[in-house]
Structures are given as C-alpha cells and as structure tokens.
Scaffold this motif. Structure first.
Motif, PDB file in Angstrom:
ATOM      1  N   THR A  21       0.679  -1.268  -0.065  1.00 23.15           N
ATOM      2  CA  THR A  21       0.005   0.211  -0.096  1.00 23.15           C
ATOM      3  C   THR A  21       0.829   1.164  -0.012  1.00 23.15           C
ATOM      4  O   THR A  21       0.328   2.337   0.163  1.00 23.15           O
ATOM      5  CB  THR A  21      -0.682   0.202   1.416  1.00 23.15           C
TER       6      THR A  21
ATOM      7  N   TYR B  98      -1.093   5.156  -0.479  1.00 23.27           N
ATOM      8  CA  TYR B  98      -1.756   5.576   0.899  1.00 23.27           C
ATOM      9  C   TYR B  98      -0.542   6.247   1.528  1.00 23.27           C
ATOM     10  O   TYR B  98      -0.750   7.139   2.698  1.00 23.27           O
ATOM     11  CB  TYR B  98      -2.339   4.451   1.673  1.00 23.27           C
TER      12      TYR B  98
ATOM     13  N   GLU C 296      -6.314   4.195   9.408  1.00 21.01           N
ATOM     14  CA  GLU C 296      -7.291   2.805   8.890  1.00 21.01           C
ATOM     15  C   GLU C 296      -8.143   2.429   9.739  1.00 21.01           C
ATOM     16  O   GLU C 296      -9.225   1.340   9.449  1.00 21.01           O
ATOM     17  CB  GLU C 296      -5.850   1.792   8.403  1.00 21.01           C
TER      18      GLU C 296
ATOM     19  N   PRO D 156      -1.297  12.126   0.840  1.00 15.44           N
ATOM     20  CA  PRO D 156      -1.369  11.223  -0.149  1.00 15.44           C
ATOM     21  C   PRO D 156      -1.691  11.721  -1.441  1.00 15.44           C
ATOM     22  O   PRO D 156      -1.958  13.022  -1.584  1.00 15.44           O
ATOM     23  CB  PRO D 156      -2.348  10.001   0.154  1.00 15.44           C
TER      24      PRO D 156
END
Length: 506
Positions: free
Chosen positions: A130, A134, A319, A350
C-alpha cells in the motif's frame, strides 16, 4: 425444465465476494451461473470502486514479497512492514466493533485471511504493498516508510484491477470442461422457495421474469445506494450523503431473503462512511470516486462550518478511524467540514489530494474568509488547539507517536498534535461518503444463511456486504474485502459439494 434455467450454483452479484464464490464452486465441480444486475461495462459492484486493501495476517515484508507482482516488487525498498499476527487482527477487529463481532465468524476470517491471498494469487490477482497509494513517497525524500502492518497489501490498480483480475479468471474457465456462465443486465428479483428451502432465483428482465433453479449464493451487496433504506435504518440525513460505490446496491435481494425467513443480524444503524471531497459525485463514478477520499486528517485539524473541531483527529491510525469519521461529518451543519494543514504536514498528504481543490491562505484570518467560516471562531479554535499542543520533536507521521494535546481543550488530539502555525495554510472541503452498510443476514461459519429460528436455510448462502454480524460501529480498513473473499470461497465450495452430493443420490 430447460438446461438454460438449471445450474448447480447461482451466484447473485458481480463483485469480489461473488466472483470468489463462483471460482470456488467451479473448481469443486459445480456448473455455475453468475447473474449481475449491471452491464458488462459497469460490472463489479462496490469492489470496482474499492481501494482494495486486504487486511490479512502475515509474517512481515519477507512473507509478502513472493506474492507481489513484478512491478510492485521493485518498490519494496521504500517500506518496512512488521508482522501482523492473528492476535493483532483479533484485537483490532474487536476494538473497532466494541467487542460485538461474532466470535466464530471472526475466527474463520482470521485463520483464512492469508490463505485467501495465496488462493487469489494463484487465480491471477496481482498484489502490491500500500506504500505508493496511501503514503506520500515523494514527500518522504527517500526515507523508508513504516507501513501500518494490518493494511500492508492491496491489489494492483485498486478496484478496477481487482475486478479485471477476477473476471479474467472466470473467463479462463471457458477453455475448460466446466465454464462459468455470466448473465449481465440480469438483476435478481426474488428467491424461489418452498418453505425454508431455497430452490433458485427469479430474475427481472425487460418484459418478463425468468426463473433459474439451483443452490443460491447471495453476494448482492447491502443497501448503500438506496436512499429510502438509508434514511429508514441509518437515520436523518443519510438519504442525502454521497455514495462512493455502485448504484446497484439497492438491498433488493437482502430484503427478499428477510421476507423468506432469513434472520437479520448486525448494526443496521451504522455504515462504513468516510471523509470524501465535498465536490465529489453524488453517485459512484469510476473515473472520479476512487480518487476523492480524504484520509490525511490526522496530520492537521478538521473544523465544521462554524469553525469548531468536533473529533479527535489523532485517535488512531487512519485505517482504524476513517470508516466512522464520515458519520461525524454527516452530523455537522450542512454535512460539511474543512481539513486544515500547515507547511509542517502538507508534504505528508497522499497523492489523491492532488485531485482536490485546495484553498490556500497566508494567515488563519484569510483562510477563514476564503472558506466562509467566522474569522473569530476559527482563530479561537486554532489558538486553543495550538496552546494545547506539546513542545516536542517526537512527531512521527507513521507511528502512534503519543504527541497529544493537554486537557485544556474539550476535544483532545491523541497523536500527531503539531501546532498549526507555519503558513501558508491550506484547507480541503470534505463531506460524508457511504461505502457499505453493516446490517445483514445471519450466517454460520460455512456462510449458510440462517432462518429466524437459527437453523440453516437449505440452498441459501450469503457472503460479502449482504451478510452481517462482523462489523459494528466502525471497521478496520481492508477487512471487508477479505471477509467477502474468504466467505465467498467457503460458500462456493460448500454450495458445490452440497449440490453434487444431492445429485449423486438421485
């Protein structure tokens, strides 16, 4: 009865859970039909719009590397990933669901979360870390990024990539003796039943209904795109929120299953709802919607249109908080808020923030004027927040750094509490976007649908968003796709074996 209307297993839906169910049933010898309400161009359900993190147990970056696609393998030097154990996963799932998650279902999810990654890899799904999506790799200037271990792996090219990979696997079955059949523009309308027994699905066509017989796996999603059901179950204002995903998740087959006697379970008054660009489309648009999440709130402050903070932006890793933060925004005046950052944090945003319309200002007074918030109110909020921030150099953007405000303010910030005092300043307008709903049908650990008396309904399985009991109040990022794939694989196997066993007795 025509063979065209007779299958071993009928999968209702066309997303991640549905396709895993279809592939699993096919590999166990079943003749499988997938019915998808969408056209071929729009296929894929909410999965097509997903960020595609799969929350899974693993032993760290070394165990993940062999399953990364060739392009992603080149980027492993950018990140460090610690192991994520079954105990870690269980703690996170229990914490965000306030301990209400079904223990037996959770146990299966945890045990099968890594095997499903391996199984999907063998089916042709391309995995990557990721890191690039992210985290702001360029902004880190060569520093190794400590990726949150529970949200470390995702599908290459996000939801579009996931759906392309899975449909390619389905289409490859055409070259074998037992191909999977797909019917597009074929919405499920009702279940065909005899008492508790489910015999098949009635589909709705332009000029008629068509009945199809076989074991049924419901993977048709929740009711996220049905404004009437959102208002009924989620409450005031939810009929007006932005829908992040497919327009086909109307709850039709969920309601039909309940009408047929399936037991409801889960948190019907809650949903996965996250901060999205205020100017995003009201209904999912695959060209826009995947690019408008705004999840970097932990690096600044968020204020409503009255200039007031209203939640702890640094409570946990994003998250573990983003899926409940949307509701907090929806509860504010005009269902609108502004994320505010200064020059200490702007490099951490991001890449998806590049699609937004930033509002820049040299001072907080000027920023308040530009966003239409009371200058006095915003100035007071920022001053009170700044006065509560510690004087420390321990800020760590990729760890729970414990840099927290003191008790001089009503709403604390538990981590990443940097002062907002290094201009120019920037604000991003955000609103609430719903992803999926939590309430659904109760199932057992084999994904069999249970009736109101707690007994399984012969011929009916339920997977993905249509099955409830795992998520309450909040959601650990990436667990939804993992849940759908894990139980889709189980349902496909169980439905196929049940059907073939019944056929052998004839």
């Amino acid at each position: 009865m025509s063979s065209e209307n007779q299958f071993d297993v009928i999968v209702v839906g066309g997303g991640n859970a549905a396709l895993c169910a279809a592939l699993s049933a096919q590999e166990h010898g079943a003749r499988v039909l997938v019915i998808e309400a969408a056209s071929k161009e729009d296929r894929g359900g909410n999965s097509r719009f997903a960020g595609t993190i799969f929350r899974t147990t693993h032993n760290g970056l070394g165990s993940i590397k062999p399953f990364l696609c060739e392009e992603a393998a080149k980027d492993v030097h950018l990140c460090a990933i610690e192991p994520y154990t079954k105990e870690d996963y269980n703690r996170d799932l229990s914490n965000v669901s306030h301990g209400r998650n079904d223990p037996a279902t959770s146990e299966v999810l945890l045990d099968q979360s890594w095997p499903i990654i391996e199984w999907m890899y063998k089916k042709g799904v391309k995995w990557e870390t990721t890191t690039r999506k992210y985290y702001n790799v360029e902004g880190q200037k060569g520093k190794v990024i400590n990726v949150e271990p529970g949200a470390a792996i995702m599908v290459r090219n996000s939801g579009v990539g996931l759906i392309e990979n899975l449909y390619a696997a389905v289409e490859r079955t055409a070259y074998g003796p037992n191909p999977i059949t797909i019917k597009y523009d074929c919405p499920g309308h009702d279940l065909i039943t005899s008492g508790d027994m489910v015999l098949g699905v009635r589909t709705r066509q332009r000029g008629s209904y068509v009945d199809i017989y076989g074991h049924v796996i419901l993977a048709s999603g929740g009711f996220s795109s049905n404004p009437a059901m959102r208002r009924q179950y989620l409450g005031e204002g939810w009929d007006l929120v932005l829908v992040r995903g497919t327009k086909y998740n109307t709850g039709t087959m969920l309601c039909r299953a309940i009408d047929a006697g399936a037991r409801t379970v889960g948190h019907w008054g809650a949903a996965h709802a996250s901060p999205q660009d205020f100017h995003g489309p009201l209904m999912g648009d695959i060209k826009i919607s995947p690019h408008i999440p705004r999840y970097a709130y932990q690096y600044g402050i968020t204020v409503n249109v009255n200039g007031q903070r209203f939640f702890d932006e640094g409570e946990e890793y994003w998250e573990k908080t983003y899926a409940k933060t949307g509701k907090k925004i929806a509860d504010q005046p005009e269902a609108k808020a502004y994320q505010i950052f200064d020059q200490q944090a702007i490099h951490l945003l991001p890449k998806r923030y590049e699609t937004a319309t930033p509002i820049w200002a040299d001072s907080i007074d000027q920023l308040a004027t530009k966003i239409g918030v009371s200058t006095q109110a915003l100035k007071r909020t920022v001053e009170e927040y700044n006065n509560a921030c510690p004087q420390s150099d321990k800020f760590d953007p990729h760890a729970l750094d414990g840099l927290h405000t003191n008790n001089s303010i009503l709403i604390p910030k538990s981590n990443w509490a940097l002062r907002i005092d290094k201009g120019p300043f920037v604000a991003y307008a955000v609103t609430c976007g719903i992803t999926f709903t939590y309430g659904g049908i109760q199932t057992d650990t084999s994904a069999r649908a249970l009736n109101n008396e707690g007994k399984h309904m012969p011929g009916l399985w339920a997977v993905g968003e249509v099955a409830g009991g795992l998520f309450y109040h909040n959601y650990p990022g990436g667990a939804g796709l993992t849940k759908g794939a894990v139980f889709g694989r189980i349902a496909g196997r169980e439905a196929a074996l049940s059907r073939l066993s019944a056929r052998s007795r004839l």
